[in-house]
Each structure stands twice: as C-alpha cells, then as structure tokens.
Design a protein around this motif. Structure first.
Motif, short mmCIF file in Angstrom:
data_model
loop_
_atom_site.label_atom_id
_atom_site.label_comp_id
_atom_site.label_asym_id
_atom_site.label_seq_id
_atom_site.Cartn_x
_atom_site.Cartn_y
_atom_site.Cartn_z
N HIS A 107 0.83 -1.21 0.00
CA HIS A 107 0.00 0.00 0.00
C HIS A 107 0.87 1.26 0.00
N LYS A 137 1.52 1.89 -3.54
CA LYS A 137 0.37 2.53 -4.20
C LYS A 137 0.37 4.03 -3.93
N ASP A 146 -9.84 -1.45 -1.76
CA ASP A 146 -9.52 -2.87 -1.72
C ASP A 146 -10.81 -3.66 -1.64
N VAL A 191 -2.53 2.83 5.97
CA VAL A 191 -2.63 3.79 4.87
C VAL A 191 -2.77 5.21 5.42
N LEU A 206 -8.60 5.11 2.19
CA LEU A 206 -8.71 3.70 1.79
C LEU A 206 -10.10 3.21 2.14
#
Length: 581
Positions: free
Chosen positions: A338, A341, A351, A368, A378
């Motif tokens: 993550h 990302k 997700d 996150v 997220l």
C-alpha cells in the motif's frame, strides 16, 4: 443533463435571494441542503430539506422558510407546484417540458448522458480478486471480481482515472506448497505413483501443469532433492496458475491493468522503506502485546516483537510487523504494497476483500492513514459468501477443483452476462443466493431477464418502425415534438430517466455498483408498465398507425430508455440484448 443538480442549483440561488432580502441570515451554510426524489412519488417529483436543515441555525421556524422558498421557486417556469409538507419539507412538481428535455438530452448525448465529472480526474486504484495463485478462481472470487470490475467502471463513468489491479500473493508459504504439489504431478507425468499428503493441492487442474513441467525440463528433476527444484518449480507453477487465472477472468470479461507481485517486495528494500516511513513518524517500536482474546497463559507466550502503533489511527490494538525470530509478519508486505500505491500517486485506494478478511480492515486503514498522513483515503469493501442452488437445493458440481465450484463452472453454466448481473443484485456485504434455474428464468422475478427484455422490446419497436418507413435515428428523434407525451405512464418513464445522472453519481460516491443494477430494474419496470398499458389503451402504443409524428415522439421516449440501459449495463459489464430468444 442532471436535472436534480439543476433544480438543486435553483434552490440554492433562491436561498441566496432570501439572504439578500434579509429573510435569512447571511452566514448560513447550505452544504446540507439536498434535492432528492421523494420517498412517496405521490408527493411530487422532487423534495428539498432546505427549510429543515436551515431552521435551527437561522433561528426560524422551518415552515416559514419553506413557504418563502416555495414562493420564490414558483416564479421559475420549471416549477409547476411547490407544496410545504409536515414540519417544513418542500415537495416540488416540475413542468412536463422538463421531462421532455430529459428525453431529448438522452438522445442527443447518447453514451455521455449521465456521465459526470464528479471525480475530477483523480487517480483511484481498485484492487480486487487478488486470489492466491494456487488454484482456479472459485465462486467467491467470482463475486469479488464482478464487484471490483463494475466498481472500477462506475468510477470511470463519474470522472475518475481508474487503475484495475491484482495483487499476486506469491511471496508466502502457500506457493511452496503449490510447487510441491506440481512436483508430484510432474512425477506422475513420468509414470510414478504419488500420494498427496495433507496440506498439498490434489486438484486435477495441476495435472496439465505437471505435464507442462515435464515438457519443459524433461527428467531433470526426477528423484532430485527439493533444494534442486523448489525455486524453479515455484516460479513455473505460479506463472502457469496466473495464466489460468487470467483466462478465467477473461471468460468473465475482466481484464486488469496491473498485476503486482508480492514477491517483488522481498529482498528489494521496499518493505524496509515502508516501515522506515512509519518509524520516522514514531509509529514503530519494540513491545509485547497482550494475549489475544480466548487465549490462556498456558497456551500463550509473551514475546517482544516489532510493532506498528496502529491504535494511533483507529485500530483496536497495535500490530506486529516483525516476529521475534526476525522474519516479517504477513502484515509487513501488505504495508509495503500500500505504501507503493501511495508513492505511485493515487488519490484514493479501494480494496475488495472476501468476507473472511473483516479483521484486516482496521489495521490496513490505519497503515494507509499513517503512511499518507491521512491524505489518501482507503475504502475496503467486503464481499459476502455466495450460496449456489439448483432446483432449490444446494448445488456442487466441480470435479476439476475437487472441493469448490470454480468461476469457470458458473460462467459455463449461465454465461458471463447473467453471472455478472446476478452478482450485483445484492449489496456486496449481504449474502447472495445464486440459483442456476432462477437466473435463467424468463419472468419479472429475474432482474437479468427483466432488464434485457425491456431493451429487446424497444429494439423490436425500432425494427418495426424502420420497416414502416419511419425515421428513428437518434438525431431525428431528438428533434421531434415531444409535447404529446403527457400521460402519467409516459412521464413516469421520463422521471426515472432523469434520476440516472444523480444515481450514477451517488453510486460512485458510495462505491456501490449494485445501485446501478437496482436502478435498471426500476427503469425496466416503468417501461414494461407503459408497454402493458398500451395493450389496453392503443393511444399509448409506441407505434401509432398512420401517424408517424406521434410514433416518433413515443419511440423517442422508448429509445432514450435503451440509451440508459446500455450505459448502465456497460458499467456492470453486461452486453445489452438486441432480442430475446
């Protein structure tokens, strides 16, 4: 054309006028003022809560605000009536010309009708499926694949820049088990008798992989110790299984933009870099956790571990990232993934997990939040289980996989379009019953059939109109006189069409593609109701004998329905039916 946005803008403008006239305080915040369809359609076309949400901060009675606002709104030609209801809700009825404008806009805009710039080009990563590469995708993965793919299409539809991503779990012990299982099939391909011990994968799907390995390396690995072949067979088997998974996804119409390997995080410094980012924020420390719930001192040993202070970001307990023996926990590579990302510049992460990952939600959101300083949200969507039935009885049919029903089993039985639509007929976090007989049933109770039948019915009208020499091209229909569309059944269809742009934005805002499936069913219901009324009232039929102009107006309404159905089914990944057989 988003009619709800348009009327919302009108309401805000009139509230501004009331402020200018001193009837409302200047400092009022209009952020919670909404214009929505009323709960009961009998109350009107739209309703606004303006008076209710502004009354307290304005120090006024809600009915007083509603009455002043109603008087202002009635000055606008678009508003036919504005009625104050209850303590201060304001119900609005629009002029019929507004509904005609919606039909015209759908025909003029075509595929663009309902599309939105809400996402403003922000970059969103949607990660879904992400199954272990140890076997074919099963029916649970099917639901996650459909949900994630439809969500990605929905977000693209409302203006986001979307990346579809699959995380390959090829860094853990399960791929070693896969390699050992393939090795057994490899020995089998060489004529040896083998036994699959507990913990290996006995599914027939590995027979071909074992034979392919034999074709690749011959007898090089026969009767060799594990350290000779494990790494090579693991890589070979993972690649072959991912080819199988890609083919399964393709059969469902799912194609990923990115396949990210967990293995790429190990030995590259990426895990260390992610954890260093947390350490720099004072969120990594050495400590001992309390015993898990249900554990007693006899079966639990306190050990010092490297921990992430996830409780600072809403988690229930801090989480270990490194074990006492110095190896990484499962959580550590997930943090690094993550982090990757985030560094790729995504503005939002989504997700899609199976229901068994519920315990992972808080820790992943905490990670996150910490890594992005709460800049990157997220959203984790959990997909509940799918129960399969045939003739009302629980159904199992997979021979190849041995213990579960595969994605390909389902697609081969009912096709990708039916599979995808049915998987979206329930909210993702609600259990889903998938009955192989009912999903192919031609009845109102089958939403797949009902929506497709509406599309096919309109297409049959278009074919008959062309045979009669009536011009039913969209460009022509968009210019015809629609003033004759005044029957309540006709206006009901137009009203439902007007909800599409608003509904698409709402579904995109909440990450809920099932709303599209629900909406399409309602739209189809209104179209079928109008069609059935035409059986009893000839004046409502789409084709009016010897009256091409009237026919064109009615067909324009019907054709606008298929414009929206096509867009909605496109989001769901379903091909619209031109005709029903």
């Amino acid at each position: 054309m988003n009619l709800f946005t348009e009327i919302h803008g009108l309401v805000l403008a009139e509230l501004g006028r009331l402020q200018a006239e001193g009837k409302l305080p200047e400092a009022l915040d209009f952020a919670n003022v909404a214009v929505e369809p009323p709960r009961d359609p009998a109350h009107g076309d739209m309703a606004t809560n303006a008076a209710m949400v502004l009354a307290k901060p304005a120090g006024l009675q809600p009915r007083a605000i509603a009455e002043d606002l109603a008087a202002r709104l009635l000055e606008d030609d678009r508003i036919e009536s504005a009625d104050v209801a209850g303590p201060g809700f304001l119900n609005l009825r629009l002029s019929s010309g507004m509904w005609h404008a919606v039909v015209r806009a759908a025909l003029q805009d075509g595929d663009a009708f309902g599309r939105s710039a809400m996402g403003a080009g922000k970059k969103v990563n949607v990660e879904y499926v992400s199954a272990n590469p140890t076997g074919p995708l099963h029916v649970g993965h099917t639901r996650g694949a459909v949900f994630g793919d439809a969500l990605a299409s929905l977000l693209d539809y409302v203006g986001y820049e979307v990346t579809r991503e699959y995380y390959i779990n090829d860094g853990g012990a399960q791929v070693d088990v896969l390699a050992r299982s393939v090795y057994l099939r490899y020995l089998e391909a060489h004529g040896q008798a083998v036994a699959f011990e507990d913990g290996t994968y006995p599914g027939d799907y590995l027979i071909e992989v074992g034979e392919a390995l034999k074709a690749e390396v011959g007898a090089a690995y026969v009767d060799q110790p594990e350290d000779v072949w494990l790494a090579e067979v693991r890589s070979f088997a993972t690649d072959r299984m991912m080819d199988l998974i890609r083919d399964d996804l393709k059969s469902l119409g799912v194609e990923m933009d990115v396949f990210f390997s967990e293995k790429s995080l190990y030995g590259t410094g990426l895990i260390e870099k992610a954890l260093k980012s947390l350490e720099d924020r004072g969120l990594i420390y050495e400590g001992v956790l309390e015993p898990p719930k249900g554990k007693t001192p006899e079966d639990w040993e306190p050990r010092e571990q490297t921990l992430f202070r996830s409780t600072d970001y809403g988690d229930d307990v801090d989480r270990p990232v490194k074990k006492s023996d110095g190896s990484w926990t499962y959580f550590a590579p997930d943090i690094a993934y993550h982090y990757d990302k985030i560094t790729r510049g995504f503005d939002k992460l989504i997700d899609v997990f199976g229901a068994d990952h519920g315990g992972y939600v808080k820790r992943m959101k905490a990670a996150v939040g910490a890594l992005s300083d709460n800049r990157v949200p997220l959203d984790i969507k959990l997909c509940q289980l799918v129960k399969l039935y045939k003739n009302g009885e629980p159904f199992k049919m997979s021979k190849r996989a041995g213990t579960f029903v595969t994605l390909r089993d389902v697609v081969d039985q009912v096709g990708p379009d039916v599979t995808r639509f049915v998987m979206l007929t329930r909210k993702n976090d609600a259990p889903l019953d998938f009955d192989f007989d009912k999903v192919l049933e031609q009845s109102k109770d089958n939403p797949v059939f009902y929506v497709q039948y509406a599309n096919a019915r309109v297409n049959s009208v278009l074919r008959k109109a062309r045979e009669a020499g009536i011009d039913v091209e969209d460009a022509t229909l968009a210019k015809v006189d629609l003033s004759g569309l005044v029957h309540e059944a006709e206006l009901a269809v137009a009203r439902k069409l007007a909800e599409w742009p608003r509904m698409a934005e709402l579904a995109g805002r909440t990450n809920e593609p099932h709303r599209v499936a629900f909406y399409l069913y309602d739209l189809a219901s209104d179209l079928h109701a109008l069609w059935n009324r035409g059986n009893d009232e000839p004046a409502l039929r789409f084709l009016q004998e010897d009256n091409p102009a009237t026919s064109q107006a009615k067909i324009a309404l019907a054709r606008s329905v298929t414009v929206v159905i096509s867009s909605g089914l496109g989001i769901l990944g379903v091909t619209p039916a031109e005709e029903m057989r």
